[in-house]
Design an enzyme around this catalytic site. Structure first.
Site, PDB file in Angstrom:
ATOM      1  CB  SER A 136      -0.845  -0.037   1.281  1.00 46.35           C
ATOM      2  OG  SER A 136      -1.387   1.219   1.593  1.00 46.35           O
ATOM      3  CE1 TYR A 193      -4.229  -2.191   5.239  1.00 42.70           C
ATOM      4  CE2 TYR A 193      -3.447  -0.094   4.352  1.00 42.70           C
ATOM      5  CZ  TYR A 193      -3.937  -1.382   4.153  1.00 42.70           C
ATOM      6  OH  TYR A 193      -4.127  -1.843   2.880  1.00 42.70           O
ATOM      7  CB  VAL A 195       2.825  -0.580  12.109  1.00 43.84           C
ATOM      8  CG1 VAL A 195       3.720  -1.683  12.664  1.00 43.84           C
ATOM      9  CG2 VAL A 195       3.082   0.726  12.855  1.00 43.84           C
ATOM     10  CB  VAL A 226      -8.619  -0.145  -5.529  1.00 43.12           C
ATOM     11  CG1 VAL A 226      -9.471  -0.979  -6.468  1.00 43.12           C
ATOM     12  CG2 VAL A 226      -7.167  -0.114  -6.004  1.00 43.12           C
ATOM     13  NE  ARG A 227     -14.846   2.920  -8.775  1.00 42.67           N
ATOM     14  CZ  ARG A 227     -14.130   3.364  -9.807  1.00 42.67           C
ATOM     15  NH1 ARG A 227     -13.387   4.451  -9.672  1.00 42.67           N
ATOM     16  NH2 ARG A 227     -14.151   2.734 -10.971  1.00 42.67           N
ATOM     17  CB  THR A 228     -12.115  -2.458  -2.298  1.00 47.37           C
ATOM     18  OG1 THR A 228     -11.376  -1.723  -1.307  1.00 47.37           O
ATOM     19  CG2 THR A 228     -11.259  -2.683  -3.527  1.00 47.37           C
TER      20      THR A 228
END
Length: 287
Positions: A136, A193, A195, A226-228
């Site tokens: 990410s 997230y 870390v 992203v659209r999720t």
């Protein structure tokens, strides 16, 4: 012997789109996996409707016994695998300040599970295979502001123990109330997230060194916003668009691309450039 590709956490989102893309392009067996059988079978049915036929197997990456069962299935039925995409992930339930329990859960699923998979599944990856860790923008070193840890994680001879100590330092701060949001970019939003994904990007380079002798490429990448479900539908890309760069990395990129941190546009970034503006900003989700 047929070639085999596996995508973890692939009943929805980017993982699902990657399975779909692999079914269309990869000459071999593709495994869709999910923690929950019902959701996994529903995803399988969706792909069957458009003429695609991946295999399904239950896999909860945070449950060692589940990983062992999956390993044994691959070993007994295929003798090994060629492509592994570590995609399973969750995000902090509270974007601004997660508690200890939630933070631990995020790190267990997003980072520590990949260590379990490294131990149990990586030995099955055939020589010249490809492994991709879906990271990410939260996984770039620029997400960190704590100078001591920046220095430690920047070491070229970084060890897995360093990452474990980084995780313990963070979780301890959540447990005893000493968490300092200034240690992270963007006021410490989604800190767990960040870390977990920084550790995932960093461990990619450690894994690459260990697998170099077998000419296996291990890379990590940021798939873009992203659209999720995870982004609550906010994003610039559909899941199919977001699957394009992961597909490129496991099917088309030169085998010499190794231990890299790759942006969604295929650009290889310097993971160590902690002054860069690559860190995640919460405003991209809430605006």
């Amino acid at each position: 012997m047929s070639r085999v590709a596996v995508v973890t956490g692939s009943n929805k989102g980017i993982g699902f789109a990657i399975v779909k893309g692999l079914c269309q392009r990869f000459d071999g067996v593709v495994y869709l996996t999910s923690r929950d059988d019902k959701r996994g079978m529903a995803a399988l049915a969706e792909l069957n409707k458009i003429g695609l036929n991946p295999k399904y197997h239950q896999l909860d990456v945070a449950d060692r016994n589940s990983v062992v069962r999956f390993r044994d299935h691959i070993k007994d039925n295929h003798g090994g695998l060629d492509i592994l995409i570590n995609n399973a992930a969750i995000v902090d339930s509270d974007l601004r300040s997660s508690n200890y329990e939630n933070s631990k859960n995020v790190i267990d699923i997003n980072f520590k599970s990949v260590i379990t998979i490294q131990e149990l599944i990586y030995p099955l990856v055939r020589n010249n295979g490809r492994i991709l860790n879906i990271s990410s923008d939260c996984g770039h070193l620029s997400n960190l502001r704590n100078k001591i840890w920046i220095e430690r994680l920047s070491k070229k001879d970084l060890k897995i123990e360093d990452l474990y100590e980084f995780v313990d330092w963070f979780l301890e701060s959540k447990k005893n109330g000493t968490f300092n949001s200034e240690d992270f970019a963007d006021g410490g939003t989604v800190a767990a997230y960040r870390v977990a994904k920084m550790c995932l990007s960093a461990v990619t380079m450690i894994q690459q060194k260990e697998l170099e002798g077998r000419n296996i490429s291990v890379n990590s990448m940021h798939p873009g916003l992203v659209r999720t479900d995870m982004t609550t539908g906010v994003g610039f890309y559909s899941i199919d668009q977001a699957a394009e760069t992961p597909m490129y990395l496991v099917l088309d990129a030169p085998q010499t691309l190794k231990g890299a941190y790759v942006w969604f546009d295929r650009k290889v970034l310097d993971w160590y450039d902690y002054n860069a503006d690559y860190y995640f900003k919460i405003k991209t989700l809430v605006n």
